[in-house]
Scaffold this active site. Sequence first.
Site, short mmCIF file in Angstrom:
data_model
loop_
_atom_site.label_atom_id
_atom_site.label_comp_id
_atom_site.label_asym_id
_atom_site.label_seq_id
_atom_site.Cartn_x
_atom_site.Cartn_y
_atom_site.Cartn_z
N HIS A 255 0.84 -1.19 0.00
CA HIS A 255 0.00 0.00 0.00
C HIS A 255 0.87 1.23 0.00
O HIS A 255 1.95 1.22 0.59
CB HIS A 255 -0.92 0.01 1.24
CG HIS A 255 -2.06 0.97 1.12
ND1 HIS A 255 -1.94 2.30 1.46
CD2 HIS A 255 -3.33 0.79 0.68
CE1 HIS A 255 -3.10 2.90 1.24
NE2 HIS A 255 -3.97 2.02 0.77
N GLU A 313 -7.84 -4.85 -0.47
CA GLU A 313 -8.44 -5.49 -1.64
C GLU A 313 -8.48 -7.01 -1.55
O GLU A 313 -9.33 -7.65 -2.15
CB GLU A 313 -7.68 -5.08 -2.91
CG GLU A 313 -7.56 -3.59 -3.12
CD GLU A 313 -8.87 -2.91 -3.46
OE1 GLU A 313 -9.92 -3.41 -3.03
OE2 GLU A 313 -8.83 -1.87 -4.13
N1 ACO Z 1 4.03 -7.67 -4.78
C1 ACO Z 1 5.34 -7.73 -5.05
N2 ACO Z 1 6.18 -6.69 -4.90
C2 ACO Z 1 5.64 -5.53 -4.49
C3 ACO Z 1 4.27 -5.41 -4.19
C4 ACO Z 1 3.45 -6.53 -4.36
N3 ACO Z 1 2.15 -6.50 -4.10
N4 ACO Z 1 4.02 -4.14 -3.81
C5 ACO Z 1 5.18 -3.48 -3.87
N5 ACO Z 1 6.16 -4.32 -4.27
C6 ACO Z 1 7.58 -4.02 -4.44
C7 ACO Z 1 7.80 -3.21 -5.71
O1 ACO Z 1 8.03 -4.05 -6.80
C8 ACO Z 1 9.01 -2.39 -5.35
O2 ACO Z 1 10.15 -3.19 -5.49
P1 ACO Z 1 11.53 -2.56 -6.03
O3 ACO Z 1 11.91 -1.52 -5.01
O4 ACO Z 1 12.46 -3.73 -6.08
O5 ACO Z 1 11.22 -1.97 -7.36
C9 ACO Z 1 8.81 -2.13 -3.85
O6 ACO Z 1 7.96 -3.18 -3.37
C10 ACO Z 1 8.13 -0.79 -3.59
O7 ACO Z 1 7.09 -0.64 -4.51
P2 ACO Z 1 6.33 0.75 -4.74
O8 ACO Z 1 5.70 0.77 -6.09
O9 ACO Z 1 7.19 1.89 -4.35
O10 ACO Z 1 5.22 0.63 -3.67
P3 ACO Z 1 4.06 1.65 -3.51
O11 ACO Z 1 3.89 1.81 -2.06
O12 ACO Z 1 4.19 2.85 -4.32
O13 ACO Z 1 2.86 0.82 -4.19
C11 ACO Z 1 0.95 -0.45 -4.47
C12 ACO Z 1 1.74 0.51 -3.57
C13 ACO Z 1 0.71 0.17 -5.85
C14 ACO Z 1 -0.39 -0.74 -3.83
C15 ACO Z 1 1.75 -1.77 -4.63
O14 ACO Z 1 2.04 -2.32 -3.37
C16 ACO Z 1 1.05 -2.78 -5.54
O15 ACO Z 1 1.15 -2.69 -6.75
N6 ACO Z 1 0.28 -3.76 -4.92
C17 ACO Z 1 -0.42 -4.74 -5.69
C18 ACO Z 1 -1.73 -4.14 -6.23
C19 ACO Z 1 -2.74 -3.91 -5.14
O16 ACO Z 1 -3.00 -4.76 -4.29
N7 ACO Z 1 -3.37 -2.72 -5.17
C20 ACO Z 1 -4.41 -2.32 -4.22
C21 ACO Z 1 -3.90 -1.34 -3.22
S1 ACO Z 1 -5.13 -0.89 -2.02
C22 ACO Z 1 -6.07 0.32 -2.76
O17 ACO Z 1 -5.65 0.97 -3.68
C23 ACO Z 1 -7.48 0.61 -2.26
#
Ligand code: ACO
Length: 387
Positions: A255, A313
Site C-alpha cells: 500500500h 483489496e
Molecule cells: N508484490 C510484489 N512486490 C511488491 C508489491 C506486491 N504487491 N508491492 C510493492 N512491491 C515491491 C515493488 O516491486 C518495489 O520493489 P523494487 O523496489 O524492487 O522496485 C517495492 O515493493 C516498492 O514498490 P512501490 O511501487 O514503491 O510501492 P508503492 O507503495 O508505491 O505501491 C501499491 C503501492 C501500488 C499498492 C503496490 O504495493 C502494488 O502494486 N500492490 C499490488 C496491487 C494492489 O493490491 N493494489 C491495491 C492497493 S489498495 C487500494 O488501492 C485501495
Amino acid sequence: MSDTKNQGLEGVVAATTRLSSVDGEAGELLIAGFPVEELAPRASFEETAWLLWNGNLPTADELAAFRRCLAGRRNLPAATLELLRSAAKRQVPTMDALRMAAGTLSLVEGGGDPKEDAVTLVAAFPTIVAAYWRLVKGEEPLERREDLGHAASFLYMLSGEEPSMERERGLETYLNTVSDHGFNASTFTARVIVSTRSDLISAITGAVGALKGPLHGGAPGPALDMVFEIGAPERAELVLREKLARGERLMGFGHRVYRVRDPRADVLAAAAERFYRNGGDMRLYELARSVEATALRLLREAKPDRRLDTNVEFYTALLLHGLGLPTALFTPIFAVARVAGWTAHALEQLETGRLIRPQSEYVGEKGRRWVAVEEREALTAAVGSAC
Ligand code: ACO
C-alpha cells in the site's frame, strides 16, 4: 525533488478534514473519530452516511426518517434509465455506465442544492449499478423496495431475492469499511471540483472517473483471480514464487500509505470468516488464508527492507465473492460505498475550503518563432494525425 515540486503530491497536506484519519505507520483508520473496526461491523450504511455528513450518529428518530428519505429517492429519472439501456446495448463497462449516469442526476427535481444532491447521489448509486447490471444481462431493472435498508435493497435490486440478514450485514460491513479513506485520488478529485464552487453532481461524476483507474479502485478482481489460479494450498508457494521471479506484483498486498497491515483488511477478514463459516465455501476461505500466509512469507523474503502487508483489496475480493457478487461489480460497489465519503468531503470543502490551485513547473521550450505552414516538418505519432 525540492520541497516545492512533488510530482504525486505525496505527503502534501492540501486541506483539513474531520472525516477520516489514515495513520500508515500505526495501521489505524478513524472514520469521523471511530476506529474502523469499531464502526464498520456495527453501523448500518445509513448510519455511516449520516455520521460522515453530520459528524454524529443519528438518533433513532433521525435514523428512521433518513432511511425513509433515502429509500424514497431510489428511483432514477427516465432519461437515466434510457441512457443505461443504450450503454447496455454496447456492453460498456459498468464503471463507465455509472459515470455517465451520475451526470444525469442533475435531472432530479430539487437538484442544485448541495445537501439535496448528496442525498440523491447516495440513494441513486445502488439503483444505477443494479439496473445496469440487469440490463447488461438482458434483464429488466427491478422496482425499488422502500421497505428494505440501503444495502439490502441493493442486493434485492440485483437479483430479485430478499437477502438474508448475514448477507446484508456482510455487505454493510464492506460499505462502511471503505466509505472514506483520507485524501485518496477520487476524493481529492471531488474536492478540487467543488473548490471552484461547482456542483456536487459534477464533483462526484469526476470522482467516479478517478476511481475507475487500475491504480485506485481496480485491484480486488485480480486478487481473487490469483487465489483461483492457485487453486489448492499446496500450490501457493510454487505459483507465488514464479510470479515474484517474473517481477509480477502480488495483488492484494502492499500500500502507498500503510507500512503495516491495512486495518480494513482485518475488518473484512473477520466479516468474510463469519460469512463463510455460516454456510459459505469454507474451502475457498481456507485457501485464501493459506495464500495470504504464503504471500506474506515470500514478500518478506523477497523484499526484506520493505514492509509489504495485506491490503484492503485481498479480503474485499473474498467477502464480495462470498456474498455472491460478480467480480465485474467489485469496483462499482466500491463507488456505492465511497460516494458517502465523496459527498461528505465535497460538503466539507464547500463549507471550509479554499480554491485548490497548485502550480506546475514549466519544462517546455521558450522564445519560439513562428514557422510558415509550408516550411514545417511532420511529427511522427502526432496527436490528430489519423483524423
Ligand atoms: N508484490 C510484489 N512486490 C511488491 C508489491 C506486491 N504487491 N508491492 C510493492 N512491491 C515491491 C515493488 O516491486 C518495489 O520493489 P523494487 O523496489 O524492487 O522496485 C517495492 O515493493 C516498492 O514498490 P512501490 O511501487 O514503491 O510501492 P508503492 O507503495 O508505491 O505501491 C501499491 C503501492 C501500488 C499498492 C503496490 O504495493 C502494488 O502494486 N500492490 C499490488 C496491487 C494492489 O493490491 N493494489 C491495491 C492497493 S489498495 C487500494 O488501492 C485501495
